[in-house]
Design a protein around this motif. Structure first.
Motif, PDB file in Angstrom:
ATOM      1  N   HIS A   1      61.751  52.648 114.479  1.00  0.00           N
ATOM      2  CA  HIS A   1      61.161  52.777 115.722  1.00  0.00           C
ATOM      3  C   HIS A   1      60.010  52.170 116.062  1.00  0.00           C
ATOM      4  CE1 HIS A   1      60.789  54.813 119.802  1.00  0.00           C
ATOM      5  NE2 HIS A   1      59.633  55.504 119.361  1.00  0.00           N
ATOM      6  N   ASN A   2      59.888  51.189 117.014  1.00  0.00           N
ATOM      7  CA  ASN A   2      58.675  50.561 117.535  1.00  0.00           C
ATOM      8  C   ASN A   2      58.002  49.540 116.521  1.00  0.00           C
ATOM      9  OD1 ASN A   2      58.517  51.179 120.048  1.00  0.00           O
ATOM     10  ND2 ASN A   2      57.312  53.014 119.689  1.00  0.00           N
ATOM     11  N   ALA A   3      58.945  49.441 115.211  1.00  0.00           N
ATOM     12  CA  ALA A   3      58.433  48.444 114.080  1.00  0.00           C
ATOM     13  C   ALA A   3      58.749  46.992 114.637  1.00  0.00           C
ATOM     14  CB  ALA A   3      59.089  48.877 112.894  1.00  0.00           C
ATOM     15  N   VAL A   4      57.860  46.067 114.149  1.00  0.00           N
ATOM     16  CA  VAL A   4      58.253  44.743 114.380  1.00  0.00           C
ATOM     17  C   VAL A   4      59.109  44.289 113.325  1.00  0.00           C
ATOM     18  CG1 VAL A   4      57.059  42.524 114.388  1.00  0.00           C
ATOM     19  CG2 VAL A   4      55.639  44.212 115.426  1.00  0.00           C
ATOM     20  N   CYS A   5      60.281  43.631 113.912  1.00  0.00           N
ATOM     21  CA  CYS A   5      61.148  42.939 113.190  1.00  0.00           C
ATOM     22  C   CYS A   5      61.005  41.321 113.399  1.00  0.00           C
ATOM     23  CB  CYS A   5      62.594  43.570 113.158  1.00  0.00           C
ATOM     24  SG  CYS A   5      63.756  42.490 112.135  1.00  0.00           S
ATOM     25  N   VAL A   6      60.423  40.399 112.227  1.00  0.00           N
ATOM     26  CA  VAL A   6      60.572  39.302 112.373  1.00  0.00           C
ATOM     27  C   VAL A   6      61.735  38.552 112.333  1.00  0.00           C
ATOM     28  CG1 VAL A   6      59.111  37.168 111.796  1.00  0.00           C
ATOM     29  CG2 VAL A   6      58.183  39.430 111.889  1.00  0.00           C
ATOM     30  N   ILE A   7      62.227  37.886 113.225  1.00  0.00           N
ATOM     31  CA  ILE A   7      63.425  36.681 112.942  1.00  0.00           C
ATOM     32  C   ILE A   7      63.046  35.339 112.638  1.00  0.00           C
ATOM     33  CG2 ILE A   7      65.620  36.160 113.912  1.00  0.00           C
ATOM     34  CD1 ILE A   7      65.340  39.272 113.828  1.00  0.00           C
ATOM     35  N   THR A   8      63.560  34.690 111.635  1.00  0.00           N
ATOM     36  CA  THR A   8      62.969  33.465 111.247  1.00  0.00           C
ATOM     37  C   THR A   8      64.241  32.355 111.205  1.00  0.00           C
ATOM     38  OG1 THR A   8      63.286  34.003 108.939  1.00  0.00           O
ATOM     39  CG2 THR A   8      61.319  34.549 109.773  1.00  0.00           C
ATOM     40  N   PRO A   9      64.727  32.063 112.515  1.00  0.00           N
ATOM     41  CA  PRO A   9      65.530  30.968 112.517  1.00  0.00           C
ATOM     42  C   PRO A   9      65.043  29.537 111.810  1.00  0.00           C
ATOM     43  CG  PRO A   9      64.873  31.554 114.746  1.00  0.00           C
ATOM     44  CD  PRO A   9      64.208  32.441 113.807  1.00  0.00           C
ATOM     45  N   VAL A  10      66.032  28.873 111.513  1.00  0.00           N
ATOM     46  CA  VAL A  10      65.726  27.282 111.438  1.00  0.00           C
ATOM     47  C   VAL A  10      66.717  26.439 112.150  1.00  0.00           C
ATOM     48  CG1 VAL A  10      64.693  27.473 109.268  1.00  0.00           C
ATOM     49  CG2 VAL A  10      67.273  27.256 109.249  1.00  0.00           C
TER      50      VAL A  10
ATOM     51  N   GLN B   1      76.737  29.019 105.302  1.00  0.00           N
ATOM     52  CA  GLN B   1      77.617  28.177 106.626  1.00  0.00           C
ATOM     53  C   GLN B   1      78.928  27.913 106.138  1.00  0.00           C
ATOM     54  OE1 GLN B   1      74.773  25.082 107.477  1.00  0.00           O
ATOM     55  NE2 GLN B   1      74.172  26.124 109.476  1.00  0.00           N
ATOM     56  N   GLN B   2      79.235  27.978 104.855  1.00  0.00           N
ATOM     57  CA  GLN B   2      80.646  27.620 104.449  1.00  0.00           C
ATOM     58  C   GLN B   2      81.598  28.592 104.855  1.00  0.00           C
ATOM     59  OE1 GLN B   2      80.620  27.251 100.003  1.00  0.00           O
ATOM     60  NE2 GLN B   2      78.490  26.721  99.881  1.00  0.00           N
ATOM     61  N   LYS B   3      81.276  29.828 105.286  1.00  0.00           N
ATOM     62  CA  LYS B   3      81.866  30.973 105.808  1.00  0.00           C
ATOM     63  C   LYS B   3      81.624  31.523 106.833  1.00  0.00           C
ATOM     64  CE  LYS B   3      84.949  31.510 102.462  1.00  0.00           C
ATOM     65  NZ  LYS B   3      85.124  32.826 101.658  1.00  0.00           N
ATOM     66  N   GLY B   4      80.097  31.640 107.461  1.00  0.00           N
ATOM     67  CA  GLY B   4      79.720  32.361 108.463  1.00  0.00           C
ATOM     68  C   GLY B   4      78.288  31.868 108.883  1.00  0.00           C
ATOM     69  N   SER B   5      77.333  32.771 109.025  1.00  0.00           N
ATOM     70  CA  SER B   5      75.866  32.393 109.512  1.00  0.00           C
ATOM     71  C   SER B   5      75.043  33.319 108.711  1.00  0.00           C
ATOM     72  CB  SER B   5      75.729  32.757 110.846  1.00  0.00           C
ATOM     73  OG  SER B   5      76.922  31.989 111.567  1.00  0.00           O
ATOM     74  N   PHE B   6      73.860  32.782 108.194  1.00  0.00           N
ATOM     75  CA  PHE B   6      72.847  33.411 107.860  1.00  0.00           C
ATOM     76  C   PHE B   6      71.453  33.717 108.814  1.00  0.00           C
ATOM     77  CE2 PHE B   6      68.851  33.809 105.431  1.00  0.00           C
ATOM     78  CZ  PHE B   6      69.010  34.961 104.564  1.00  0.00           C
ATOM     79  N   VAL B   7      71.207  34.777 109.007  1.00  0.00           N
ATOM     80  CA  VAL B   7      69.628  34.888 109.715  1.00  0.00           C
ATOM     81  C   VAL B   7      68.802  35.709 108.741  1.00  0.00           C
ATOM     82  CG1 VAL B   7      68.824  35.748 112.002  1.00  0.00           C
ATOM     83  CG2 VAL B   7      71.289  34.991 111.814  1.00  0.00           C
ATOM     84  N   GLY B   8      67.477  34.769 108.721  1.00  0.00           N
ATOM     85  CA  GLY B   8      66.664  35.664 108.151  1.00  0.00           C
ATOM     86  C   GLY B   8      65.873  36.737 108.759  1.00  0.00           C
ATOM     87  N   THR B   9      65.564  37.922 108.276  1.00  0.00           N
ATOM     88  CA  THR B   9      64.891  38.799 109.224  1.00  0.00           C
ATOM     89  C   THR B   9      63.730  39.662 107.975  1.00  0.00           C
ATOM     90  OG1 THR B   9      66.170  41.010 108.741  1.00  0.00           O
ATOM     91  CG2 THR B   9      67.140  39.251 110.212  1.00  0.00           C
ATOM     92  N   HIS B  10      62.729  40.052 108.621  1.00  0.00           N
ATOM     93  CA  HIS B  10      62.046  40.900 107.954  1.00  0.00           C
ATOM     94  C   HIS B  10      61.247  42.082 108.780  1.00  0.00           C
ATOM     95  CE1 HIS B  10      57.578  41.399 106.038  1.00  0.00           C
ATOM     96  NE2 HIS B  10      58.398  42.375 105.692  1.00  0.00           N
ATOM     97  N   PRO B  11      62.136  43.462 108.690  1.00  0.00           N
ATOM     98  CA  PRO B  11      61.452  44.330 109.538  1.00  0.00           C
ATOM     99  C   PRO B  11      60.076  44.899 108.813  1.00  0.00           C
ATOM    100  CG  PRO B  11      63.189  45.066 108.117  1.00  0.00           C
ATOM    101  CD  PRO B  11      62.945  43.625 107.897  1.00  0.00           C
ATOM    102  N   LEU B  12      58.914  44.903 109.730  1.00  0.00           N
ATOM    103  CA  LEU B  12      57.580  45.288 108.951  1.00  0.00           C
ATOM    104  C   LEU B  12      57.627  46.993 109.147  1.00  0.00           C
ATOM    105  CD1 LEU B  12      57.168  42.650 109.656  1.00  0.00           C
ATOM    106  CD2 LEU B  12      54.920  43.121 110.049  1.00  0.00           C
ATOM    107  N   ALA B  13      58.683  47.575 108.113  1.00  0.00           N
ATOM    108  CA  ALA B  13      58.541  48.902 108.093  1.00  0.00           C
ATOM    109  C   ALA B  13      58.734  49.481 106.701  1.00  0.00           C
ATOM    110  CB  ALA B  13      59.709  49.469 109.057  1.00  0.00           C
ATOM    111  N   GLY B  14      58.575  51.025 106.373  1.00  0.00           N
ATOM    112  CA  GLY B  14      58.757  51.180 104.944  1.00  0.00           C
ATOM    113  C   GLY B  14      57.330  51.738 104.463  1.00  0.00           C
TER     114      GLY B  14
ATOM    115  N   LYS C   1      60.047  34.714 103.448  1.00  0.00           N
ATOM    116  CA  LYS C   1      61.333  34.276 104.124  1.00  0.00           C
ATOM    117  C   LYS C   1      61.880  32.825 103.876  1.00  0.00           C
ATOM    118  CE  LYS C   1      63.157  36.497 105.618  1.00  0.00           C
ATOM    119  NZ  LYS C   1      63.343  37.639 105.035  1.00  0.00           N
ATOM    120  N   ALA C   2      60.694  31.548 103.607  1.00  0.00           N
ATOM    121  CA  ALA C   2      61.083  30.237 103.711  1.00  0.00           C
ATOM    122  C   ALA C   2      62.155  30.121 102.568  1.00  0.00           C
ATOM    123  CB  ALA C   2      59.621  29.494 103.561  1.00  0.00           C
ATOM    124  N   GLU C   3      61.827  30.398 101.139  1.00  0.00           N
ATOM    125  CA  GLU C   3      62.750  30.052 100.167  1.00  0.00           C
ATOM    126  C   GLU C   3      63.977  30.642 100.471  1.00  0.00           C
ATOM    127  OE1 GLU C   3      62.906  30.138  95.262  1.00  0.00           O
ATOM    128  OE2 GLU C   3      61.090  30.927  96.351  1.00  0.00           O
TER     129      GLU C   3
END
Length: 288
Positions: free
Chosen positions: A147-156, A119-132, A107-109
């Motif tokens: 279903h019931n998977a954790v999804c990590v949201i990484t706002p700055v 941000q020039q046009k809209g918004s970016f939100v980093g996410t990582h669904p722990l599924a697959g 996520k960091a990079e």
């Protein structure tokens, strides 16, 4: 949650295809545009259907810039290095107010590069669904993947709060449980729970390969369970190591130190201590 009518998914494989199904079924999305890398990928994504047998991809294209023009939300479901490359490529073509998210496992990079650009046009939100799984491709897509998977949201600090809440709501609707943390914290912890295990599994397989054909009859469920993830896509895992090398190197160092301690206990024939170490691991693992 805002009315998300059009979603563009760039990379309609297991994650992207499963999102296409659930966004139609649970989020009321009216139109999904799929972006692929080849004609065969467009043909495969056209076969994805929901639980009622309805096709979920309404339009497909090989051109990411064309595909995002009218999207309310753009989902970058690509290998981590490609997420950055394609994210840069599409910015000029986003409509005003568009929200862009990714589903990468580092996520960091990604977050620190794409947040100011989008941000020039809209918004970016980093996410990582722990599924697959180690299975890939749109043919593996399924509606209950999250279903019931954790999804990590990484706002700055620069992440738009309204956009973040919209994306949290979206992931909740597709069945995920939301966890929020800084991107650097995510990368450190996921190096332990995901990236290091994959490296260890691959190392074990390579050691077994070195023993030749004679070892194959002795491979049973323990080895197969431990090394299942070694079947994952090599290019994807190379990119993961590239974009999270700091945390991975730190955890590899801790792992080597731990192995040395186990080796020393065995060399010293401290069998009671060895049993305690096994019991500690056993107890913690049972509670997870």
């Amino acid at each position: 949650m805002m009315n998300i009518e059009t979603v563009t998914i760039i990379g309609v494989g297991l994650i992207g295809g499963s999102l296409a199904i659930t966004l139609k079924e649970r989020c009321g999305v009216k139109r999904i545009i799929g972006v692929g890398r080849s004609l065969s990928s467009l043909e495969q994504m056209a076969l994805i259907v929901d639980s009622h047998g309805h096709k979920v991809i309404d339009e497909s294209t090989l051109d990411p810039k064309y595909g995002v023009r009218n999207a309310d939300v753009v989902i970058l479901a690509l290998p981590v290095v490609s997420i950055i490359e394609v994210g840069k490529e599409i910015v000029a073509n986003l409509k005003i107010g568009c929200i862009v998210i990714d589903v990468g496992s580092t996520k960091a990079e990604i977050v620190h590069i794409l947040t100011p650009l989008v941000q020039q046009k809209g918004s970016f939100v980093g996410t990582h669904p722990l599924a697959g799984s180690h299975n890939r491709g749109p043919e593996s897509a399924k509606g209950d993947l999250f279903h019931n998977a954790v999804c990590v949201i990484t706002p700055v600090e620069k992440t738009d709060k309204d956009a973040c809440e919209i994306i949290k709501a979206m992931w909740t609707r597709v069945g995920a449980k939301i966890m929020e943390m800084p991107p650097e914290g995510h990368d450190k912890l996921i190096a332990i729970t995901s990236h290091l295990p994959h490296i260890i599994a691959s190392v074990l397989v390579n050691i077994a390969m070195g023993e030749g054909e004679k070892i194959i009859p002795l491979i049973a469920s323990g080895f197969l369970d431990t090394t299942r993830v070694a079947q994952g896509d090599a290019e994807m895992w190379k990119d993961i190591c590239l974009t999270n090398q700091g945390s991975i190197k730190e955890m590899l160092g801790k792992f080597k130190d731990a192995l040395n301690k186990w080796e020393q206990v065995i060399s010293d024939e401290r069998w009671d201590r060895l049993k305690e170490m096994f019991e500690a691991a056993q107890g913690w693992r049972k509670g997870v």
